[in-house]
Design a protein around this motif. Sequence first.
Motif, PDB file in Angstrom:
ATOM      1  N   ARG A 222      -4.216  -9.018   2.774  1.00  0.00           N
ATOM      2  CA  ARG A 222      -2.878  -9.601   2.710  1.00  0.00           C
ATOM      3  C   ARG A 222      -2.018  -8.887   1.665  1.00  0.00           C
ATOM      4  O   ARG A 222      -2.494  -8.520   0.600  1.00  0.00           O
ATOM      5  CB  ARG A 222      -2.947 -11.099   2.385  1.00  0.00           C
ATOM      6  CG  ARG A 222      -3.558 -11.979   3.469  1.00  0.00           C
ATOM      7  CD  ARG A 222      -2.894 -11.831   4.828  1.00  0.00           C
ATOM      8  NE  ARG A 222      -1.470 -12.082   4.890  1.00  0.00           N
ATOM      9  CZ  ARG A 222      -0.911 -13.242   5.207  1.00  0.00           C
ATOM     10  NH1 ARG A 222      -1.651 -14.280   5.474  1.00  0.00           N
ATOM     11  NH2 ARG A 222       0.394 -13.359   5.269  1.00  0.00           N
ATOM     12  N   GLY A 223      -0.761  -8.715   2.003  1.00  0.00           N
ATOM     13  CA  GLY A 223       0.143  -8.001   1.099  1.00  0.00           C
ATOM     14  C   GLY A 223      -0.084  -6.485   1.106  1.00  0.00           C
ATOM     15  O   GLY A 223       0.464  -5.766   0.275  1.00  0.00           O
ATOM     16  N   GLY A 224      -0.879  -6.000   2.061  1.00  0.00           N
ATOM     17  CA  GLY A 224      -1.325  -4.605   2.036  1.00  0.00           C
ATOM     18  C   GLY A 224      -0.278  -3.558   2.376  1.00  0.00           C
ATOM     19  O   GLY A 224      -0.538  -2.366   2.235  1.00  0.00           O
ATOM     20  N   SER A 225       0.919  -3.968   2.782  1.00  0.00           N
ATOM     21  CA  SER A 225       1.937  -2.957   3.110  1.00  0.00           C
ATOM     22  C   SER A 225       2.319  -2.120   1.895  1.00  0.00           C
ATOM     23  O   SER A 225       2.646  -0.937   2.019  1.00  0.00           O
ATOM     24  CB  SER A 225       3.202  -3.622   3.652  1.00  0.00           C
ATOM     25  OG  SER A 225       2.939  -4.227   4.877  1.00  0.00           O
ATOM     26  N   ASP A 226       2.285  -2.736   0.729  1.00  0.00           N
ATOM     27  CA  ASP A 226       2.585  -1.986  -0.493  1.00  0.00           C
ATOM     28  C   ASP A 226       1.579  -0.852  -0.658  1.00  0.00           C
ATOM     29  O   ASP A 226       1.917   0.256  -1.073  1.00  0.00           O
ATOM     30  CB  ASP A 226       2.485  -2.889  -1.729  1.00  0.00           C
ATOM     31  CG  ASP A 226       3.545  -3.986  -1.751  1.00  0.00           C
ATOM     32  OD1 ASP A 226       4.493  -3.908  -0.938  1.00  0.00           O
ATOM     33  OD2 ASP A 226       3.425  -4.903  -2.568  1.00  0.00           O
ATOM     34  N   TYR A 227       0.334  -1.174  -0.332  1.00  0.00           N
ATOM     35  CA  TYR A 227      -0.737  -0.179  -0.451  1.00  0.00           C
ATOM     36  C   TYR A 227      -0.492   0.976   0.520  1.00  0.00           C
ATOM     37  O   TYR A 227      -0.574   2.148   0.139  1.00  0.00           O
ATOM     38  CB  TYR A 227      -2.072  -0.871  -0.160  1.00  0.00           C
ATOM     39  CG  TYR A 227      -3.307  -0.105  -0.539  1.00  0.00           C
ATOM     40  CD1 TYR A 227      -3.264   0.969  -1.402  1.00  0.00           C
ATOM     41  CD2 TYR A 227      -4.550  -0.484  -0.014  1.00  0.00           C
ATOM     42  CE1 TYR A 227      -4.421   1.655  -1.750  1.00  0.00           C
ATOM     43  CE2 TYR A 227      -5.712   0.191  -0.353  1.00  0.00           C
ATOM     44  CZ  TYR A 227      -5.642   1.261  -1.215  1.00  0.00           C
ATOM     45  OH  TYR A 227      -6.789   1.916  -1.545  1.00  0.00           O
TER      46      TYR A 227
ATOM     47  N   ALA B  60       1.279 -11.863  -9.789  1.00  0.00           N
ATOM     48  CA  ALA B  60       2.688 -11.562  -9.542  1.00  0.00           C
ATOM     49  C   ALA B  60       2.739 -10.793  -8.228  1.00  0.00           C
ATOM     50  O   ALA B  60       2.683  -9.572  -8.203  1.00  0.00           O
ATOM     51  CB  ALA B  60       3.288 -10.743 -10.680  1.00  0.00           C
ATOM     52  N   LYS B  61       2.805 -11.523  -7.102  1.00  0.00           N
ATOM     53  CA  LYS B  61       2.546 -10.874  -5.825  1.00  0.00           C
ATOM     54  C   LYS B  61       3.663  -9.936  -5.392  1.00  0.00           C
ATOM     55  O   LYS B  61       3.589  -9.326  -4.343  1.00  0.00           O
ATOM     56  CB  LYS B  61       2.252 -11.906  -4.753  1.00  0.00           C
ATOM     57  CG  LYS B  61       3.459 -12.689  -4.314  1.00  0.00           C
ATOM     58  CD  LYS B  61       3.146 -13.414  -3.017  1.00  0.00           C
ATOM     59  CE  LYS B  61       4.367 -14.186  -2.591  1.00  0.00           C
ATOM     60  NZ  LYS B  61       4.265 -14.689  -1.245  1.00  0.00           N
ATOM     61  N   VAL B  62       4.681  -9.839  -6.221  1.00  0.00           N
ATOM     62  CA  VAL B  62       5.774  -8.921  -5.905  1.00  0.00           C
ATOM     63  C   VAL B  62       5.267  -7.469  -5.760  1.00  0.00           C
ATOM     64  O   VAL B  62       5.798  -6.691  -4.996  1.00  0.00           O
ATOM     65  CB  VAL B  62       6.918  -9.050  -6.947  1.00  0.00           C
ATOM     66  CG1 VAL B  62       6.435  -8.759  -8.342  1.00  0.00           C
ATOM     67  CG2 VAL B  62       8.113  -8.208  -6.596  1.00  0.00           C
TER      68      VAL B  62
ATOM     69  N   MET C  30      10.236   4.277   1.263  1.00  0.00           N
ATOM     70  CA  MET C  30      10.873   2.960   1.121  1.00  0.00           C
ATOM     71  C   MET C  30      10.046   1.936   1.867  1.00  0.00           C
ATOM     72  O   MET C  30       9.863   2.055   3.076  1.00  0.00           O
ATOM     73  CB  MET C  30      12.263   2.981   1.759  1.00  0.00           C
ATOM     74  CG  MET C  30      13.173   4.034   1.216  1.00  0.00           C
ATOM     75  SD  MET C  30      14.747   3.906   2.114  1.00  0.00           S
ATOM     76  CE  MET C  30      15.609   5.216   1.304  1.00  0.00           C
ATOM     77  N   LYS C  31       9.556   0.945   1.126  1.00  0.00           N
ATOM     78  CA  LYS C  31       8.784  -0.122   1.771  1.00  0.00           C
ATOM     79  C   LYS C  31       9.613  -1.395   1.827  1.00  0.00           C
ATOM     80  O   LYS C  31      10.133  -1.837   0.807  1.00  0.00           O
ATOM     81  CB  LYS C  31       7.468  -0.338   1.023  1.00  0.00           C
ATOM     82  CG  LYS C  31       6.608  -1.444   1.612  1.00  0.00           C
ATOM     83  CD  LYS C  31       6.778  -2.727   0.845  1.00  0.00           C
ATOM     84  CE  LYS C  31       6.024  -3.886   1.441  1.00  0.00           C
ATOM     85  NZ  LYS C  31       6.151  -5.113   0.625  1.00  0.00           N
ATOM     86  N   PHE C  32       9.749  -1.951   3.022  1.00  0.00           N
ATOM     87  CA  PHE C  32      10.487  -3.202   3.190  1.00  0.00           C
ATOM     88  C   PHE C  32       9.506  -4.321   3.499  1.00  0.00           C
ATOM     89  O   PHE C  32       8.757  -4.249   4.471  1.00  0.00           O
ATOM     90  CB  PHE C  32      11.522  -3.066   4.311  1.00  0.00           C
ATOM     91  CG  PHE C  32      12.629  -2.099   3.969  1.00  0.00           C
ATOM     92  CD1 PHE C  32      13.722  -2.511   3.221  1.00  0.00           C
ATOM     93  CD2 PHE C  32      12.549  -0.763   4.352  1.00  0.00           C
ATOM     94  CE1 PHE C  32      14.726  -1.613   2.876  1.00  0.00           C
ATOM     95  CE2 PHE C  32      13.537   0.143   4.012  1.00  0.00           C
ATOM     96  CZ  PHE C  32      14.633  -0.284   3.264  1.00  0.00           C
TER      97      PHE C  32
HETATM   98 MG    MG Z   1       4.212  -8.521  -0.517  1.00  0.00          MG
END
Ligand code: MG
Length: 454
Positions: free
Chosen positions: A211-216, A269-271, A10-12
Amino acid sequence: VNQAQLPTVMKFGGTSVGDVAAFERVFQIVSTQLAKQPVVVVSAMTKVTDALLAAFEIAKKGDFAAAIATLEPHFDRHTEVSRHFIPAGVPNAFNGELEFARGELSDLLIRVSRRSLPLSMLKDAIVSYGEQLSSRLLAEVLKAKGVKARQVDSRRLIVTDDEYGAAQPIWDETETLIKLELGPIIADDEVPIMGGFIAANRGGETTTLGRGGSDYSAAMVAAALGAGELQIWTDVTGVMTCDPRICAEARTIPVLSYEEAAELAYFGAKVLHPKTIKPAVDHAIPVRVCNTFEPDAVGTMVLADSAVVPNKIKSIAHKKNITILRITSARMLGSYGFMSALFQVFERFRTVIDVISTSEVSVALTLDNTSEIERVVTELERLGDDEVESGYAVICVVGEGLRASTGLASQVFSTIEDVNVALISHGASSVNLTFVIKEEAAADVIRRLHKQFF
Ligand code: MG
Ligand code: ADP
Ligand code: ASP
């Protein structure tokens, strides 16, 4: 394999851990899924990464005292959450952690102002405190609420190269470490809590994944553990037909293929972070994008394949701040090797090309990272005449249906026939139609296309 035995990652995102109410929602979501063996990956509290980067810039100009002062309100936001959940009088391990972070950050910011270590290295060390603190805070909050949680330092698990700011993971080592470190914790029915985005190189220096790397990070953890599902918890109900901030009529897309999701993510779509897709695809792990504010909604499932709906598009993505570069040269005419020479320049300066289109004597391409543009142009002058123009937006219409559709492109362009289109790309990936327009026109174009297709 018994699905129920597989862990759920689970990524928040930052907006899911912004304040007291947000931490309460995360607790609810994690605690109702304890049977699914959660592994939590968390971003920095919202705005904290930006604040750390801004503090770095202030320190770079010499004023480290002002730099550290700008961080105080953000330290206070953490303290407020920890005070709310951990009663006074009970030992609160987060306080010590925050004091330590404050000390380390002042030290790092002083080093920045004195340039006593390479700046790119210091920048990653500084920015990593966003996730170091949020993960520690979330672990302490969950423990205070009776969940057996344990913070795990991601920098011990995710091994990268030395490309500070956009480090590439070394997969084999990372996979082994994730299994080795998280396996026993999960087996003990504890919930590991890791910061996303942060990692370390082989020498143990802190790096970050972009940036946004938590998804990765979350996707790598899911891949290494062979998770049953990767849940991306954010502030919107899944991937939508377009950015809901642009068009209020945006709707949730129930199912997307990996390919569609990758195109959408890549084109703004940076989601979902673009790289998120890759480790999940390789390991056939379903990805679900869901809303912390609406935890019972199913959100969007990203699957290996999604049903093709002919003549249907699924979503409209966009990316602003795009620069167009045109190279014109008679040498191109009927000669081979020209493109190769051209691409070598971009490779040398590590500059990514988004959209490209060629004619007999010219090539037009778009870039979103222009940090090396001057050097690129200087080199390209040997190949032909260059023209650089900024202020564009890429619009990307995505859907498996585009593969087999006739007339869809003309439908798109007739909807916006009064808009000047600078560049078009269609056919490279069979699921997207991409074009470039002036930035000012983007919002209006998206709303009109959305109205036409949804
Ligand atoms: Mg993000
Ligand atoms: P997080 O903090 O959870 O990582 P992000 O801000 O990175 O959240 O991503 C979520 C945001 O992505 C949404 O608030 C929304 O404005 C934006 N977004 C852009 N395009 C889309 C889309 N097609 N569908 C859903 N959200 C989108
Ligand atoms: N905190 C990092 C950022 O703001 C990583 C992330 O949130 O995914 O870019």
